[in-house]
Scaffold this active site. Structure first.
Site, PDB file in Angstrom:
ATOM      1  CG  HIS A   7      -0.348  -0.008   2.552  1.00  0.00           C
ATOM      2  ND1 HIS A   7      -0.147  -1.175   3.241  1.00  0.00           N
ATOM      3  CD2 HIS A   7       0.118   0.975   3.365  1.00  0.00           C
ATOM      4  CE1 HIS A   7       0.406  -0.919   4.421  1.00  0.00           C
ATOM      5  NE2 HIS A   7       0.588   0.379   4.511  1.00  0.00           N
ATOM      6  CG  HIS A  79       3.876   4.448   5.533  1.00  0.00           C
ATOM      7  ND1 HIS A  79       3.026   4.977   6.467  1.00  0.00           N
ATOM      8  CD2 HIS A  79       3.389   3.209   5.267  1.00  0.00           C
ATOM      9  CE1 HIS A  79       2.072   4.101   6.754  1.00  0.00           C
ATOM     10  NE2 HIS A  79       2.261   3.026   6.030  1.00  0.00           N
ATOM     11  CD  GLU A 128       3.403  -0.638   7.195  1.00  0.00           C
ATOM     12  OE1 GLU A 128       2.821   0.163   6.429  1.00  0.00           O
ATOM     13  OE2 GLU A 128       2.818  -1.236   8.111  1.00  0.00           O
TER      14      GLU A 128
HETATM   15 CO    CO Z   1       1.085   1.247   6.324  1.00  0.00          CO
END
Ligand code: CO
Length: 132
Positions: A7, A79, A128
């Protein structure tokens, strides 16, 4: 080492408004809000054919994204999340190469372990990693 883009996360000041924007204006499928107290955020996922968008807003007094939103009043890209097959092996490789890993792995929004990498080591982008 990194696999699929899981994502792109966007920090938003108003989660309901952002959800409506993606659902009504852009015609996407969005999940109900999910509180993640361990991460200090509430999230909504926008499901796209090839990836997801994570909309996140602060939860609680010490949210790690409060400072980001104070500097980006309209919100902004926060992020990127990449999948890795083995999070522990990925962490060990990154530490060996001198990257800064932010804290210990935590369980993320998808019930899988995640960890974050310092944006100064990755061209100004918070990364991440999620166990796939
Ligand atoms: Co995230």
């Amino acid at each position: 080492m990194i696999g699929r883009l899981n994502h792109v996360a966007i920090a938003v000041p108003d989660l309901d408004a952002a959800s409506r924007l993606y659902h009504q204006t852009l015609g996407a499928t969005v999940t109900p809000p999910q509180a993640l107290p361990d991460h200090g955020v509430t999230v909504v996922f926008v499901t796209l054919p090839n990836t997801k968008i994570e909309l996140l807003t602060p939860l609680g007094d010490a949210s790690p994204i409060a400072g980001f939103l104070a500097r980006n009043l309209a919100g902004g890209i926060h992020h990127l999340c990449f999948e890795v097959a083995d999070l522990t092996a990925a962490r060990d490789k990154l530490l060996a190469e001198g990257a800064r890993v932010l804290g210990a792995p935590k369980i993320g929004a998808h019930g899988k372990p995640v960890l974050f990498l310092h944006p100064r080591d990755f061209n100004g982008t918070l990364i991440e990693l999620e166990q796939s």
